[in-house]
Scaffold this motif. Sequence first.
Motif, PDB file in Angstrom:
ATOM      1  N   LEU A 135      30.652  38.452  42.489  1.00  0.00           N
ATOM      2  CA  LEU A 135      30.119  36.945  41.042  1.00  0.00           C
ATOM      3  C   LEU A 135      32.087  36.297  41.028  1.00  0.00           C
ATOM      4  CD1 LEU A 135      28.032  38.303  37.823  1.00  0.00           C
ATOM      5  CD2 LEU A 135      27.544  37.628  40.301  1.00  0.00           C
ATOM      6  N   VAL A 136      31.607  35.234  42.080  1.00  0.00           N
ATOM      7  CA  VAL A 136      33.144  34.176  42.342  1.00  0.00           C
ATOM      8  C   VAL A 136      33.735  34.741  40.553  1.00  0.00           C
ATOM      9  CG1 VAL A 136      32.838  33.196  43.845  1.00  0.00           C
ATOM     10  CG2 VAL A 136      31.759  32.391  41.896  1.00  0.00           C
ATOM     11  N   ARG A 137      33.384  34.265  39.132  1.00  0.00           N
ATOM     12  CA  ARG A 137      33.512  34.376  37.673  1.00  0.00           C
ATOM     13  C   ARG A 137      34.461  35.667  37.486  1.00  0.00           C
ATOM     14  NH1 ARG A 137      27.751  34.826  35.348  1.00  0.00           N
ATOM     15  NH2 ARG A 137      27.445  37.088  35.011  1.00  0.00           N
ATOM     16  N   ASP A 138      33.656  36.823  38.311  1.00  0.00           N
ATOM     17  CA  ASP A 138      35.260  38.442  38.621  1.00  0.00           C
ATOM     18  C   ASP A 138      36.285  37.728  39.120  1.00  0.00           C
ATOM     19  OD1 ASP A 138      33.099  38.936  35.961  1.00  0.00           O
ATOM     20  OD2 ASP A 138      31.832  39.794  37.522  1.00  0.00           O
ATOM     21  N   ILE A 139      36.423  37.250  40.109  1.00  0.00           N
ATOM     22  CA  ILE A 139      37.339  37.326  41.616  1.00  0.00           C
ATOM     23  C   ILE A 139      38.994  37.220  40.719  1.00  0.00           C
ATOM     24  CG2 ILE A 139      38.314  37.349  43.242  1.00  0.00           C
ATOM     25  CD1 ILE A 139      35.188  36.558  44.504  1.00  0.00           C
ATOM     26  N   GLU A 140      39.565  38.549  40.457  1.00  0.00           N
ATOM     27  CA  GLU A 140      41.264  38.311  40.254  1.00  0.00           C
ATOM     28  C   GLU A 140      41.995  38.379  41.652  1.00  0.00           C
ATOM     29  OE1 GLU A 140      41.166  40.792  37.366  1.00  0.00           O
ATOM     30  OE2 GLU A 140      39.861  39.718  35.315  1.00  0.00           O
ATOM     31  N   VAL A 141      43.238  38.624  40.616  1.00  0.00           N
ATOM     32  CA  VAL A 141      44.033  38.848  42.445  1.00  0.00           C
ATOM     33  C   VAL A 141      44.320  40.116  43.200  1.00  0.00           C
ATOM     34  CG1 VAL A 141      45.980  39.401  40.678  1.00  0.00           C
ATOM     35  CG2 VAL A 141      46.408  38.194  42.862  1.00  0.00           C
ATOM     36  N   GLY A 142      43.571  41.270  42.088  1.00  0.00           N
ATOM     37  CA  GLY A 142      43.744  41.882  42.464  1.00  0.00           C
ATOM     38  C   GLY A 142      42.999  42.057  43.349  1.00  0.00           C
ATOM     39  N   HIS A 143      41.837  41.637  43.336  1.00  0.00           N
ATOM     40  CA  HIS A 143      40.454  41.751  44.644  1.00  0.00           C
ATOM     41  C   HIS A 143      40.877  41.104  46.033  1.00  0.00           C
ATOM     42  CE1 HIS A 143      38.608  42.229  40.645  1.00  0.00           C
ATOM     43  NE2 HIS A 143      38.419  43.708  41.336  1.00  0.00           N
ATOM     44  N   VAL A 144      41.218  39.770  45.695  1.00  0.00           N
ATOM     45  CA  VAL A 144      41.586  38.831  46.268  1.00  0.00           C
ATOM     46  C   VAL A 144      43.073  39.541  47.879  1.00  0.00           C
ATOM     47  CG1 VAL A 144      43.600  36.733  47.685  1.00  0.00           C
ATOM     48  CG2 VAL A 144      41.301  36.640  45.693  1.00  0.00           C
ATOM     49  N   MET A 145      44.329  40.259  47.098  1.00  0.00           N
ATOM     50  CA  MET A 145      44.713  41.687  47.687  1.00  0.00           C
ATOM     51  C   MET A 145      44.087  42.174  48.391  1.00  0.00           C
ATOM     52  SD  MET A 145      47.951  40.461  47.202  1.00  0.00           S
ATOM     53  CE  MET A 145      48.984  42.042  47.291  1.00  0.00           C
TER      54      MET A 145
END
Length: 380
Positions: free
Chosen positions: A126-136
């Motif tokens: 869910l986009v609301r749960d995405i944080e920097v670690g996931h993007v990395m």
Amino acid sequence: MNFVGGVSGLGLYVSGCGSRSWIFRARVAGKRRDMGLGGFPDVTLAQAREMARDARAKLRIGIDPIEERRSARSALIAARATAVTFSRAAGLYIEAQEATWRNPKHRQQWANTLTTYAGPHIGGMLVRDIEVGHVMAALEPIWAVRTETASRLRGRIESVLDWATVRGFRAGPNPARWKGHLDKLLPAPGKLKKVDHHRSLPYAEAQAFMDRLRVQEGMGARALELVVLTAARSGEVRGATWNEFDLDQAVWVVPAERMKAKREHRVPLSAQAVALLRRMEEVRMTAYVFPGSRKEMISDMTISAALRRMGLDAVPHGFRSTFRDWAAEQTEFPREVAEMALAHTVGTAVERAYLRTDLFDRRRQLMQAWADYVCPQAKE
């Protein structure tokens, strides 16, 4: 309703059709209120009493259990409405933006990049749960080995998450933003890989190259000749149709929809370019000046193949650099004349507002001088 005892206000309601359900009745702010606790026998008497006791305890401390339940249901509905995965958000963003993209392939490029590289890591989140670690996790595996792709991926993830924030699907800072954020975690792309400019031919070698090119056979070689003589982009030459040319007036008008800047561009044709087009006109087969095997425009690979057969370490687009270097070092033509010949935007917005001419006559002189430099014997 039959009150069952055990907890004040707990009763069993029997409808006209015989169904039974538990009701908790109480006075809230001076008004009688009924609160449903579920149907019997799915909810047992013991369970109904426990729920009624909990509601009674909340009333004692000033909490309205009915409004609390309504708020919880409302929050659940709102949460479901914003429960959008990254893949879904990406698709919605692309649909919203594609009408503004100039290149029809842009949508496919966006979708492929996000599906291939972001999808395995955050596509189902869910986009609301995405944080920097996931993007990395999506960026790090390719940041050093496919830097340009990774940089585009980061920007596209950032755009999708920005869109999701504005739509109310997420809140808080964008974890994919670069400045002051990911630039502290990842090395700058420019430090990892030197920009690979279009390989070009030194202008001092241009005449010898054109002498060799003119004896090459094939539609790709002829299209490449016009690329060199006009300093046009290969896509503009590949898509050229006969109705864009006035050979008697020696002018080629490329319509706005085929130009990178989306502005009509008049190209003055040198005597050499007109001679080439006259020869092509003699074997005219389709609306395209340089048709492929299926009588449609030739592919970019067809022109590139002509260069490879000649063993040249250059790309078609590089001849624009060859022309620009020659104009700067071997002529006295002003910079803006050469830039306009390349269909580049010249000057500031204010300067462009006052410069209403496209310097066509000066550009005609420049392009004839260039053609005389690279093909001095090919005017007829």
